[in-house]
Design a protein around this motif. Structure first.
Motif, PDB file in Angstrom:
ATOM      1  N   PRO A  89      -9.418  -5.303  -1.183  1.00 11.31           N
ATOM      2  CA  PRO A  89     -10.713  -5.169  -0.512  1.00 11.31           C
ATOM      3  C   PRO A  89     -11.033  -3.702  -0.274  1.00 11.31           C
ATOM      4  O   PRO A  89     -10.147  -2.912   0.056  1.00 11.31           O
ATOM      5  CB  PRO A  89     -10.497  -5.897   0.823  1.00 11.31           C
ATOM      6  N   ALA A  90     -12.288  -3.330  -0.466  1.00 14.75           N
ATOM      7  CA  ALA A  90     -12.697  -1.928  -0.310  1.00 14.75           C
ATOM      8  C   ALA A  90     -12.376  -1.388   1.082  1.00 14.75           C
ATOM      9  O   ALA A  90     -12.089  -0.210   1.242  1.00 14.75           O
ATOM     10  CB  ALA A  90     -14.184  -1.785  -0.605  1.00 14.75           C
ATOM     11  N   ALA A  91     -12.416  -2.252   2.094  1.00 11.40           N
ATOM     12  CA  ALA A  91     -12.161  -1.802   3.465  1.00 11.40           C
ATOM     13  C   ALA A  91     -10.690  -1.494   3.720  1.00 11.40           C
ATOM     14  O   ALA A  91     -10.345  -0.867   4.712  1.00 11.40           O
ATOM     15  CB  ALA A  91     -12.633  -2.866   4.454  1.00 11.40           C
ATOM     16  N   LEU A  92      -9.810  -1.922   2.821  1.00  9.41           N
ATOM     17  CA  LEU A  92      -8.380  -1.705   3.001  1.00  9.41           C
ATOM     18  C   LEU A  92      -8.028  -0.304   2.514  1.00  9.41           C
ATOM     19  O   LEU A  92      -8.067  -0.020   1.324  1.00  9.41           O
ATOM     20  CB  LEU A  92      -7.588  -2.751   2.215  1.00  9.41           C
ATOM     21  N   GLU A  93      -7.713   0.595   3.443  1.00 11.92           N
ATOM     22  CA  GLU A  93      -7.369   1.966   3.084  1.00 11.92           C
ATOM     23  C   GLU A  93      -5.878   2.048   2.793  1.00 11.92           C
ATOM     24  O   GLU A  93      -5.055   1.896   3.694  1.00 11.92           O
ATOM     25  CB  GLU A  93      -7.736   2.915   4.217  1.00 11.92           C
ATOM     26  N   LEU A  94      -5.522   2.280   1.538  1.00 13.62           N
ATOM     27  CA  LEU A  94      -4.125   2.365   1.134  1.00 13.62           C
ATOM     28  C   LEU A  94      -3.643   3.803   1.285  1.00 13.62           C
ATOM     29  O   LEU A  94      -4.350   4.750   0.955  1.00 13.62           O
ATOM     30  CB  LEU A  94      -3.960   1.879  -0.302  1.00 13.62           C
ATOM     31  N   THR A  95      -2.403   3.950   1.780  1.00 15.11           N
ATOM     32  CA  THR A  95      -1.882   5.288   2.057  1.00 15.11           C
ATOM     33  C   THR A  95      -0.700   5.678   1.182  1.00 15.11           C
ATOM     34  O   THR A  95      -0.442   6.850   0.987  1.00 15.11           O
ATOM     35  CB  THR A  95      -1.448   5.405   3.526  1.00 15.11           C
ATOM     36  N   SER A  96       0.069   4.692   0.685  1.00 11.20           N
ATOM     37  CA  SER A  96       1.217   5.030  -0.164  1.00 11.20           C
ATOM     38  C   SER A  96       1.521   3.871  -1.088  1.00 11.20           C
ATOM     39  O   SER A  96       1.068   2.738  -0.881  1.00 11.20           O
ATOM     40  CB  SER A  96       2.444   5.385   0.685  1.00 11.20           C
ATOM     41  N   ILE A  97       2.302   4.169  -2.113  1.00  8.10           N
ATOM     42  CA  ILE A  97       2.629   3.195  -3.151  1.00  8.10           C
ATOM     43  C   ILE A  97       4.062   3.440  -3.601  1.00  8.10           C
ATOM     44  O   ILE A  97       4.544   4.569  -3.559  1.00  8.10           O
ATOM     45  CB  ILE A  97       1.616   3.327  -4.323  1.00  8.10           C
ATOM     46  N   ALA A  98       4.757   2.374  -3.992  1.00  6.38           N
ATOM     47  CA  ALA A  98       6.111   2.499  -4.546  1.00  6.38           C
ATOM     48  C   ALA A  98       6.270   1.442  -5.631  1.00  6.38           C
ATOM     49  O   ALA A  98       5.646   0.381  -5.573  1.00  6.38           O
ATOM     50  CB  ALA A  98       7.172   2.309  -3.461  1.00  6.38           C
ATOM     51  N   ALA A  99       7.098   1.732  -6.617  1.00  5.18           N
ATOM     52  CA  ALA A  99       7.303   0.815  -7.728  1.00  5.18           C
ATOM     53  C   ALA A  99       8.790   0.530  -7.899  1.00  5.18           C
ATOM     54  O   ALA A  99       9.622   1.393  -7.645  1.00  5.18           O
ATOM     55  CB  ALA A  99       6.731   1.415  -9.013  1.00  5.18           C
TER      56      ALA A  99
END
Length: 193
Positions: A89-99
């Motif tokens: 959702p556009a309103a969900l502000e993502l701050t980090s990612i890991a794989a």
């Protein structure tokens, strides 16, 4: 061994056989491309520079076993075997990612951890592994990381939870608790002084 020079480098992510460096506007990758984890980018100083939308601001890069994902201003872009689209959702502000191995997770500024790709606990190469779309797996998350076939989180109350195929067996199983992923282990972490 000098791999190259990347002016403005802000982050480095290493995987099994490839690696990427991020700047605020691009990523530069090298190593194995057997599953297209380096994308079809231009070669600059011996590194692949995957194409990203014009004007993109790169927040984070994550390299998994055979895929790469970039958290950028327009959302998440993935290359390689873990390139299943992740729509949020556009309103969900993502701050980090890991794989990890066949899966990726992203953390929102509100502490929601969403993961997608191969289900945890399904060995690599298993027949007909289940792939999941972005799914909420933890809330109130302060930090997280992925291993080969597991994920661990630290919540805002300093509790560590892990699930997937982990080696630790000293945690308390929280099966049956609907607020926890199946197979999660809970480890107590003393609060910071």
């Amino acid at each position: 061994m000098l791999i190259g020079v990347v002016p403005g480098a802000t982050q480095l992510s290493l995987a099994n056989a490839h690696a990427c460096v991020a700047t605020t506007r691009s990523i530069h990758c090298w190593g194995s491309d057997r599953r297209s984890q380096l994308s079809e980018g231009a070669i600059v100083d011996g590194m692949v520079v995957p194409p990203l939308p014009q004007g993109t601001t790169v927040t984070s890069v994550a390299t998994g076993w055979d895929h790469t994902c970039v958290l950028q201003s327009g959302g998440i872009v993935c290359f390689g075997a873990g390139a299943q689209g992740a729509e949020f959702p556009a309103a969900l502000e993502l701050t980090s990612i890991a794989a990890g191995e066949g899966r990726t997770c992203a953390l929102s500024n509100a502490g929601a951890l969403l993961c997608w790709g191969r289900e945890f606990g399904v060995p690599l190469g298993a027949p007909n592994p289940s792939f999941i779309r972005p799914t909420l797996v933890a809330e109130d998350t302060a930090a997280f990381d992925l291993g080969t076939d597991s994920v661990c989180t630290v919540d805002r109350e300093n509790r560590v939870r892990c699930w997937g195929m982990i080696l630790a067996t000293t945690g308390t199983t929280v099966d049956g608790d609907p607020s926890q992923p199946p197979g999660a282990l809970l480890f107590g972490v003393p609060p910071e002084e």
